[in-house]
Scaffold this active site. Structure first.
Site, PDB file in Angstrom:
ATOM      1  N   ALA A   1       4.797   7.404   2.814  1.00 46.87           N
ATOM      2  CA  ALA A   1       5.545   6.162   2.680  1.00 46.87           C
ATOM      3  C   ALA A   1       4.911   5.202   1.689  1.00 46.87           C
ATOM      4  CB  ALA A   1       5.632   5.477   4.043  1.00 46.87           C
TER       5      ALA A   1
ATOM      6  N   LYS B   1       8.378  -0.314   5.480  1.00 49.73           N
ATOM      7  CA  LYS B   1       7.813   0.998   5.193  1.00 49.73           C
ATOM      8  C   LYS B   1       8.933   1.929   4.752  1.00 49.73           C
ATOM      9  CE  LYS B   1       4.665   4.293   7.277  1.00 49.73           C
ATOM     10  NZ  LYS B   1       3.627   4.458   8.297  1.00 49.73           N
TER      11      LYS B   1
ATOM     12  N   ASP C   1       0.593  11.352  17.684  1.00 45.31           N
ATOM     13  CA  ASP C   1      -0.303  11.308  16.517  1.00 45.31           C
ATOM     14  C   ASP C   1      -1.305  10.164  16.654  1.00 45.31           C
ATOM     15  OD1 ASP C   1      -1.346  12.310  14.159  1.00 45.31           O
ATOM     16  OD2 ASP C   1       0.061  11.230  12.873  1.00 45.31           O
TER      17      ASP C   1
ATOM     18  N   GLY D   1       0.899   5.422   1.426  1.00 39.82           N
ATOM     19  CA  GLY D   1       0.295   6.506   2.186  1.00 39.82           C
ATOM     20  C   GLY D   1       0.901   7.824   1.749  1.00 39.82           C
ATOM     21  N   THR D   2       0.634   8.853   2.502  1.00 39.07           N
ATOM     22  CA  THR D   2       1.147  10.169   2.165  1.00 39.07           C
ATOM     23  C   THR D   2       2.663  10.221   2.263  1.00 39.07           C
ATOM     24  OG1 THR D   2      -0.748  10.804   3.504  1.00 39.07           O
ATOM     25  CG2 THR D   2       0.527  12.591   2.500  1.00 39.07           C
TER      26      THR D   2
ATOM     27  N   GLY E   1       0.833  -1.194   0.000  1.00 39.32           N
ATOM     28  CA  GLY E   1       0.000   0.000   0.000  1.00 39.32           C
ATOM     29  C   GLY E   1       0.863   1.237   0.000  1.00 39.32           C
TER      30      GLY E   1
END
Ligand code: ADP
Length: 314
Positions: free
Chosen positions: A19, A37, A133, A16-17, A14
Site C-alpha cells: 500500500a 491507505k 497477522d 509499504g509492500t 509512507g
C-alpha cells in the site's frame, strides 16, 4: 463514491509492500486527521475484490476499541482498487521501538504494552474477528502512547466450523505450529501464539523465534518446545505435514524453566508462566484471550507503567 467524498487526501505519508499511505482529513472537520491507505493490488487480487470482501472490510469499521486502530471507511477507487481510511498514528510501531537502542525500558513498560495488546486481541476475538497477522510492525503507537493493533488486511470472521481456511497466513516468525503443520481449521489460538511472540521479543529486544525458511521455522519452535507426541497433542499425527516433519524425527524435549529465566529475565516467573501458557503447542491447550487477561502477571509487581509515563520514540 459518496463515502470517498467524505475525506480529503493530501501528501504521501509512507509506502509499504502492499500500500501507499496518504495523509488526509475529514471534509467536514479538517482538524480530524486520517491516514488513507491505498492498496496496491495486482490484477489477480483485484479479481478477489468482491462485494463480499468489501462488506467484510466494512464490518471491521464497527470494531471500536481504544487498542484497535479505527477504520473509518472503505471505498473502491476509479481504478478498481481499495482504499482504507484509518486513524492517523504517526508515532511509529512496536518493532521500531524495541530496535531503537537509544530507548531504555524495563519490565513494567513491557507489561503495559503487552496488556494493551492483549486487550486488543481479546476484543477482536470477543467480536468474532481473527487478526491473523499480529507482529511488532502491525502495532502502532498513538500520540498519547496508546498501543493500537493495526493492519487487518488478513482479518476475517471466524470460519464456519468445517470450512477450510488457508494455512499460508501470518508472517513466518509469528506462525504457530498448527499452521506450519498444515492445519486448516484454526481459531483465535493462532493470534494468541503470535501475541506471545511479540511479548517475548519486547523482553528480548530481538525476534524470539527467527528462521530462514518455513521448514526451519518448525525446528526453531521444537528446539524450544520439544516435538509433541500424540499424547501431548491428540490429533497431531493426522495433520497434513506431520509425517514429513515429525514421523521419523529424533525426539526433542521441551526446554526447562531455567532456559526461560535466562532468556527472558524481564518477564519474571509469572510473565514466563503466562507466555508458556500462550505458547502451548497444542492449540486446544493454549490460553484463550480471556484466560490471558485473568493471569496473575498483570496484577503482580511490578505494576504496569502508566501510559503517559511510557518511553517513546523521537
Ligand atoms: P508497512 O507495514 O509495510 O510499513 P504500510 O502500508 O502499513 O506498510 O504503511 C506504510 C507506511 O505508511 C508506514 O511505514 C507508515 O510510515 C505510514 N503509515 C501507515 N499507516 C499509518 C497510519 N495509520 N498513520 C500514519 N502513518 C501510517
Amino acid at each position: 463514491d459518496e463515502v470517498r467524498r467524505q475525506f480529503v487526501s493530501g501528501s504521501r505519508l509512507g509506502e509499504g509492500t502492499y500500500a501507499i499511505v496518504y495523509r488526509g482529513h475529514f471534509r467536514s472537520d479538517p482538524s480530524k486527521l486520517v491516514a488513507i491507505k491505498k492498496m496496491k493490488l495486482n490484477a489477480e487480487f483485484k479479481d478477489g475484490i468482491t462485494l463480499d470482501s468489501i462488506r467484510e472490510m466494512r464490518h471491521l469499521c464497527e470494531l471500536d476499541h481504544p487498542n484497535i486502530i479505527k477504520l473509518y471507511a472503505v471505498f473502491t477507487t476509479k481504478d478498481q482498487n481499495i482504499s482504507l481510511v484509518l486513524e492517523h498514528l504517526p508515532r511509529g510501531d512496536l518493532e521500531g521501538l524495541w530496535k531503537d537502542h537509544s530507548i531504555m525500558y524495563g519490565g513494567a513498560d513491557i507489561k503495559s504494552w503487552s496488556n494493551m495488546l492483549c486487550q486488543a486481541v481479546w476484543f477482536c476475538h470477543e467480536s468474532r474477528v481473527l487478526h491473523r497477522d499480529i507482529k511488532g510492525n502491525n502495532l502502532l503507537i498513538a500520540a498519547d502512547n496508546t498501543l493500537k493493533l493495526a493492519d487487518f488486511g488478513l482479518a476475517r470472521g471466524f470460519a464456519d466450523p468445517g470450512r477450510p481456511m488457508t494455512s499460508n497466513v501470518i508472517t513466518r516468525f509469528y506462525r504457530p505450529p498448527e499452521l506450519l503443520l498444515g492445519s486448516q481449521h484454526y481459531g483465535g489460538c493462532v493470534d494468541i501464539w503470535s501475541t506471545a511472540c511479540v511479548i517475548a521479543e519486547l523482553a528480548l529486544r530481538d525476534f524470539f523465534l527467527p528462521s530462514e525458511t518455513d521448514l526451519a521455522q518448525l525446528s526453531v519452535i521444537t528446539d524450544v518446545f520439544g516435538i509433541p507426541t500424540e499424547t501431548d497433542w491428540p490429533g497431531i499425527s493426522s495433520l497434513r505435514h506431520w509425517e514429513v516433519n515429525f514421523k521419523s524425527a529424533a525426539p526433542k524435549r521441551p526446554q526447562p524453566l531455567s532456559f526461560w529465566r535466562q532468556r527472558l529475565p524481564l518477564l519474571g516467573d509469572d510473565g514466563i508462566d503466562l507466555l508458556r501458557g500462550m505458547m502451548a503447542m497444542d492449540p486446544a491447550k493454549r490460553l484463550s484471550a480471556e484466560q490471558v487477561l485473568k493471569h496473575a502477571y498483570w496484577t503482580n509487581y511490578p505494576r504496569p507503567t502508566k501510559k503517559e509515563d511510557l518511553p517513546r520514540q523521537g
